[in-house]
Every structure is written in structure tokens, then in C-alpha cells.
Design an enzyme around this catalytic site. Structure first.
Site, short mmCIF file in Angstrom:
data_model
loop_
_atom_site.label_atom_id
_atom_site.label_comp_id
_atom_site.label_asym_id
_atom_site.label_seq_id
_atom_site.Cartn_x
_atom_site.Cartn_y
_atom_site.Cartn_z
N LEU A 12 22.98 41.92 26.35
CA LEU A 12 22.61 41.02 25.25
C LEU A 12 23.85 40.37 24.64
CD1 LEU A 12 19.82 43.19 23.59
CD2 LEU A 12 19.51 41.02 24.79
N GLY A 16 22.87 36.68 27.40
CA GLY A 16 21.60 37.35 27.15
C GLY A 16 20.88 36.79 25.94
N GLY A 17 21.63 36.63 24.85
CA GLY A 17 21.03 36.01 23.66
C GLY A 17 20.59 34.59 23.94
N LYS A 106 28.69 37.40 39.51
CA LYS A 106 29.36 36.95 40.73
C LYS A 106 30.18 38.05 41.39
CE LYS A 106 32.15 35.51 37.13
NZ LYS A 106 31.71 35.09 35.78
N GLY A 135 27.96 28.20 36.17
CA GLY A 135 27.13 28.14 34.98
C GLY A 135 25.84 27.38 35.15
N LYS A 206 33.33 33.49 43.15
CA LYS A 206 32.38 32.38 43.27
C LYS A 206 32.52 31.68 44.63
CE LYS A 206 32.74 31.68 38.28
NZ LYS A 206 33.33 30.85 37.21
N GLY A 303 29.32 29.47 29.23
CA GLY A 303 28.75 29.31 27.90
C GLY A 303 27.31 29.74 27.84
#
Length: 428
Positions: A12, A16-17, A106, A135, A206, A303
Site C-alpha cells: 500500500l 498501491g494507494g 520488474k 510505468g 526492465k 509515479g
């Protein structure tokens, strides 16, 4: 409308949020696009009392993250991070139970992706990881689905926003690496321990995932040649600009008869190349297909919003029943390919030396280049620094990388050098 897709969420933090906020704010739109509602039913994190800016009272709380796979849910979202430990235990338990797994991890995929893909296929479960690379940019879907009819010749790009932010600031303001890194940490663009980012490891994770998707090979993180940006000077940025280039940390992968080539390394990028104009914390990936040509994927690479958007996009696919092999083909069809020898690769190079300010130094460097078979296109010497060192920058003509390696080896231990040479490739 079909039954609700029930989701259990592990981790979280920022992402998560963000996932919870995306599902709340776009609830009706997501339900229409997915053909069914998507709802979080359970969550797990280390600190139950921490204020995360979202209402968690409506969800069941699970203290032991590993047991989140046992709750009454259809899909587990793993946002814990780390290549092993709780994240891997949860992933394995989730797939063994036949539940779908969505992850942004990743590192775990780079090290264990093949085993997890096999487990997902055996269980008939979804394994989705759009958020693991770049992202919110849909590069995984783009390679796995949009470019599926193409043979990909090369995939490369800017895969770490922290490094790109630092290089962009050095370029714009003429400051050295350490000062810009400190600013990036103060602004939250870099971790307190930034090693994974600035030493190229994050980008290499990645890249190994992208290479597997692009070339139908098993993920081979251990075969990625990795170096970062911590040894770059403001003088390197200025020298590159004077030569018509910008410096970017580039991950590049290419498959051929000699094997699979994978490298993360600082490159000089021609100023007219699209990657030269990618600034700040932005990511960008280029894939070259034999029929579609050059594809450029660019956008926010990290982000809460962008990464959460990619996670929810995976959940929408699962809600629709749209998922196949994790790496675009069955795990057993992925080729195990030898690592290509970089010494035989041909290209141009930028070499920077810090040397003593005395007679004969340039002749010594030139002799080492000559004896190793390196052809010099240009050689530039700058004035002495406060420490008495002189900066010498060389741009080579195209030639085998092995020759450059041999030239640098000939100079190893030379009393004329006051620091380690820097070698950057010039992106072609």
C-alpha cells in the site's frame, strides 16, 4: 453485467494507494470497459495504522502477506517489490491456487519470470505485468500484441526516470553529478540509496523483460552488461553537446546469429534522434519491426498515477478474459539463447581521459589507440583543472568494440592517467 472481479492488493505504498484511487474515481468507466465491476476486497501491508490517504476500512486486512493468496478473490495484485522474499512467495502461492497475478515487480520478473510464466500456464491463470516496465506507457502490450506480427530487430530506450532526470539537469544547468543527485533525492526522484537506479540495475531488470517479449527468448538478466552514470562529469555533458550529442542512459537489446546482446550503458545520442529530446523523469522505448518500422513509446515511467493506471489496465484485461502467455508465447517455446560477444560489435565510441598535464601524454594515448587498431576521428584537450589534470576526449571511427577494450587495457596502470577512463557508446 457479469460478476464482480474481486481483487486482493499486497503493498500500500505510492502505487498501491494509486490503484485504489483509480478504481474509486473511474469506477463506472472501468466497469463499462471491463464488462464487469472491479473491486478491491482485501489488502495487506506492513503497517496497518499508517495513513495512506485512502479509506481502507471497507477492505479485509490480512497481516500475513503470503496468505493473501488464500482470500476469496480472483486476482492478487503484488506491489511489494524485491526479487525474492515475500513478493516471490506470494506470487508462487497465487499462481498455484489458480488465481490471476498482476505485478509491477520488474526485479522478480527479471530473475524468476520464466518459472512464474510456467506456473501460470499450468494453472490456467493470468500473469500480467504492464506496470513493471516504463510505468504507464503501454510498451508491454505494444510488444506482446500490437507488434506481434513483426520480427523485432532491436529494442532500446530510456528505462530509468531517475537517471534521465539527473542527466537532463546536468545538461540544462552545467552542474556535476553529485550535486544533481542530491537535488533529485531532496525532490523524491531518487531514493536515499540510489544505487539500483544510478548504477543501471533497475534499467537492466526492465531491459531483460523487454528483450524476452521482443525476441521470444527466456529472460536472461544475468547476461545484461550493466554500467551506470555515477562517473559522468559536467564536462562530459558539455563535450557531448559541442559534438552534437546528448548523453542518456540507454538499455539496448538485439538478437542475431551470434546470440542475444543486452546492455545498459550511458550513450551519446545524436541531437536529431527522438531519445535526445526525452527529458526529466520521462521514459521512452523504441522497437524496430521489420514491417511496422520504428515504434516509439514515450511517457511517464513512474509515479502513483501512471503505474497504477497500468496495473488497472491489466485488471481490465483479466476481467474481460483477455490474457494469454505472459511472454507472448508459451514458456516452453521461449528460446534459451547464448549471450552475444560484445567485442565483435561495431560502432563509434566516446572516450574521456583525465591525465597529467605534461609532455608526451597525448602521444602515449594515441599510440595505445594505434596499436589496438582504433581509428581516431577527433581528439580534444581541455585546460588543466585545479588539481592539475587535463581532460582529453576522443571520438573514434566505427570499429570493433574489442579494439577499444584492448586500447584501454594497454593504458591500464599508466602513470599519465589521473583517473579511470570513461567509455560511452555512440547510438547509431
Amino acid at each position: 453485467m457479469a460478476d464482480v472481479l474481486r481483487v486482493a492488493l499486497a503493498g500500500l505504498g505510492t502505487v498501491g494507494g494509486g490503484v485504489i484511487r483509480v478504481l474509486d474515481e473511474n469506477r463506472e468507466l472501468i466497469a463499462r470497459r471491463a464488462g464487469r465491476p472491479i473491486e478491491v476486497v482485501a489488502v495487506s501491508a506492513r503497517d496497518r495504522l499508517k495513513n495512506r490517504g485512502v479509506d481502507l476500512s471497507r477492505f479485509a486486512w490480512v497481516d500475513d502477506t503470503a496468505t493473501l493468496a488464500d482470500v476469496d478473490a480472483d486476482v492478487i495484485v503484488e506491489l511489494i517489490g524485491g526479487s525474492d522474499g515475500p513478493a516471490l512467495a506470494l506470487a508462487r502461492r497465487t499462481l498455484a491456487s489458480g488465481k490471476g497475478l498482476v505485478t509491477a515487480n520488474k526485479a522478480m520478473l527479471a530473475h524468476h519470470g520464466l518459472d512464474l510464466a510456467r506456473a501460470a500456464e499450468e494453472a490456467g491463470a493470468a500473469l500480467k505485468f504492464e506496470a513493471a516496465v516504463a510505468g504507464g506507457i503501454p510498451v508491454i502490450k505494444g510488444l506482446r500484441e500490437g507488434a506481434a506480427a513483426n520480427a523485432i530487430g532491436r529494442v532500446y530506450g530510456i528505462l530509468n526516470g531517475t537517471c534521465n532526470f539527473i542527466l537532463s539537469k546536468m545538461e540544462a544547468e552545467g552542474r556535476d553529478f553529485a550535486a544533481v543527485l542530491a537535488e533529485a533525492q531532496a525532490l523524491g526522484f531518487a531514493e536515499a540509496d540510489p544505487s539500483f537506479d544510478i548504477d543501471g540495475v533497475d534499467a537492466a531488470h526492465k531491459l531483460s523483460i523487454l528483450a524476452s517479449l521482443a525476441f521470444g527468448t527466456a529472460p536472461a538478466f544475468d547476461d545484461v552488461a550493466i554500467s551506470g552514470i555515477r562517473h559522468l562529469l559536467a564536462a562530459d555533458i558539455a563535450e557531448a553537446a559541442a559534438l552534437g550529442y546528448r548523453i542518456r542512459l540507454i538499455g539496448v537489446a538485439e538478437a542475431g546469429p551470434a546470440g542475444l546482446f543486452q546492455r545498459v550503458h550511458a550513450h551519446l545520442v545524436p541531437s536529431d534522434h527522438p531519445l535526445a529530446h526525452v527529458t526529466g523523469a520521462t521514459n521512452a522505448v523504441v522497437a524496430e519491426g521489420n514491417f511496422v518500422g520504428r515504434l516509439l513509446f514515450q511517457g511517464a515511467g513512474a509515479g502513483a498515477g501512471p503505474t497504477a493506471s497500468a496495473v488497472v489496465a491489466d485488471l481490465i484485461d483479466i476481467a474481460r478474459g483477455e490474457f494469454g502467455p505472459a511472454y507472448a508465447m508459451p514458456a516452453d517455446a521461449l528460446a534459451t539463447t547464448a549471450a552475444a560477444d560484445s567485442g565483435e560489435r561495431r560502432g563509434r565510441a566516446y572516450l574521456r581521459f583525465s591525465v597529467a598535464d605534461r609532455v608526451g601524454v597525448l602521444a602515449e594515448i594515441a599510440a595505445a589507440m594505434r596499436d589496438a587498431g582504433v581509428s581516431i576521428e577527433s581528439l580534444i584537450q581541455r585546460g588543466a583543472s585545479a588539481e592539475g589534470s587535463v581532460l582529453v576526449a576522443i571520438v573514434t571511427h566505427e570499429g570493433p568494440e574489442r579494439c577499444v577494450e584492448q586500447a584501454l587495457e594497454r593504458l591500464r596502470g599508466s602513470q599519465s592517467l589521473t583517473g579511470e577512463p570513461l567509455w560511452m557508446h555512440i547510438l547509431a
